[in-house]
Scaffold this active site. Structure first.
Site, short mmCIF file in Angstrom:
data_model
loop_
_atom_site.label_atom_id
_atom_site.label_comp_id
_atom_site.label_asym_id
_atom_site.label_seq_id
_atom_site.Cartn_x
_atom_site.Cartn_y
_atom_site.Cartn_z
N ARG A 42 0.86 -1.30 -0.06
CA ARG A 42 -0.05 0.14 0.05
C ARG A 42 0.71 1.19 0.20
NH1 ARG A 42 -2.71 -3.70 -0.42
NH2 ARG A 42 -4.98 -4.12 0.10
N ASP A 96 -16.95 5.43 10.21
CA ASP A 96 -15.75 4.66 9.74
C ASP A 96 -14.89 5.82 9.48
OD1 ASP A 96 -15.66 1.64 8.33
OD2 ASP A 96 -14.05 3.05 7.98
#
Length: 281
Positions: free
Chosen positions: A38, A147
């Site tokens: 990532r 979230d």
């Protein structure tokens, strides 16, 4: 791949410590491949010549845009409708019944789903209430879902799902609350409007203070990514966010008893959940 864009052991340790301070999530050495992949993707996307250059931008960029993009890339969002359904049965058969019995004045009952992921949990709660709670017409229900990942929140607001997400739904509920949209299923607009999606970092005290007066919190399979200190701090924030008598539902592999002594363990016929005492203020 150029040598400059390699992630060294020291780079990994620096990033892991920084990400932990920002999010409460601690990446073990076993997650090294996932983290490196990532990071390298974001370094390439931002034309960063080295980890040092990229890391400096993430830490000091005034807008915080790249940090949020990186958080979005690092979080895992894997869920489906009616996951651990026994807790939904506990919601309608036990938890809500106890709360309304102790609530002297009519008010909105507030449910918080965190993390929201792509929305299967909060929408699933709404469907379960519509189908199984006979007192729904007598009470206002507010469902908030939060979230840390802003892109997954946008996806949740769209309410568009693959077959994998809806595989556990009975065909009758699928026909009642969804319509086909090509290879996907789009949830009913009224349900989309019934859930308030918000961004929250559960490790950020200021973020958490904006979320208060809940009766039930669903926080399933999040704390497994935290260390002991972050779990304890999050549990304390949930305690502050609950009304007296409110409940927390954790994932099947998680236990509040090993995290905090603030909550009472409640063993209902359907599930074990954790309660803020009624006498708490």
């Amino acid at each position: 791949m150029t040598q400059a864009r390699m992630i060294s052991d020291e780079d990994f340790r620096k990033f892991r410590e920084f990400f932990y301070r920002k999010t409460g999530m601690l990446f073990e050495d076993s997650k090294r491949y996932f983290v490196d992949k990532r990071l390298l993707e974001r370094m390439a996307a931002t034309d960063s010549e080295s980890f040092r250059a990229y890391f400096t931008m993430v830490r000091f960029q005034a807008s915080g845009e790249e940090l949020q993009t990186l958080i979005n890339a690092m979080t895992v969002n894997e869920t489906y409708f009616f996951r651990e359904e026994y807790q939904f049965r506990c919601l309608v058969d036990s938890m809500l019944e106890e709360i309304v019995t102790h609530t002297r004045q009519q008010r909105a009952l507030r449910i918080w789903s965190v993390p929201s992921s792509s929305g299967e949990e909060p929408y699933g709660i709404a469907i379960y209430l519509l189908e199984h709670w006979p007192r729904l017409d007598d009470w206002d229900i507010e469902i908030v879902s939060s979230d840390i990942d802003t892109e997954i929140l946008n996806q949740a607001r769209r309410g568009r799902y693959t077959h994998r997400s809806i595989q556990n739904l009975p065909p009758s509920l699928l026909a009642k609350y969804f319509r086909r949209d090509g290879d996907h299923y789009l949830i009913d607009q009224e349900l989309r409007e019934a859930v308030d999606f918000t961004r929250v970092n559960v490790s950020d005290a200021a973020d958490m203070r904006r979320h208060r007066h809940f009766d039930i919190i669903f926080c399933r399979n999040l704390l497994i990514y935290f260390d002991d200190l972050s779990r304890k701090q999050t549990a304390e924030s949930f305690y502050d966010a609950l009304n007296p008598g409110g409940f927390v539902c954790l994932g099947h592999s998680e236990s509040m008893s090993r995290i905090s002594s603030l909550f009472r363990v409640r063993k209902f016929p359907e599930a074990i959940v954790y309660q803020k005492p009624w006498e708490a203020r």
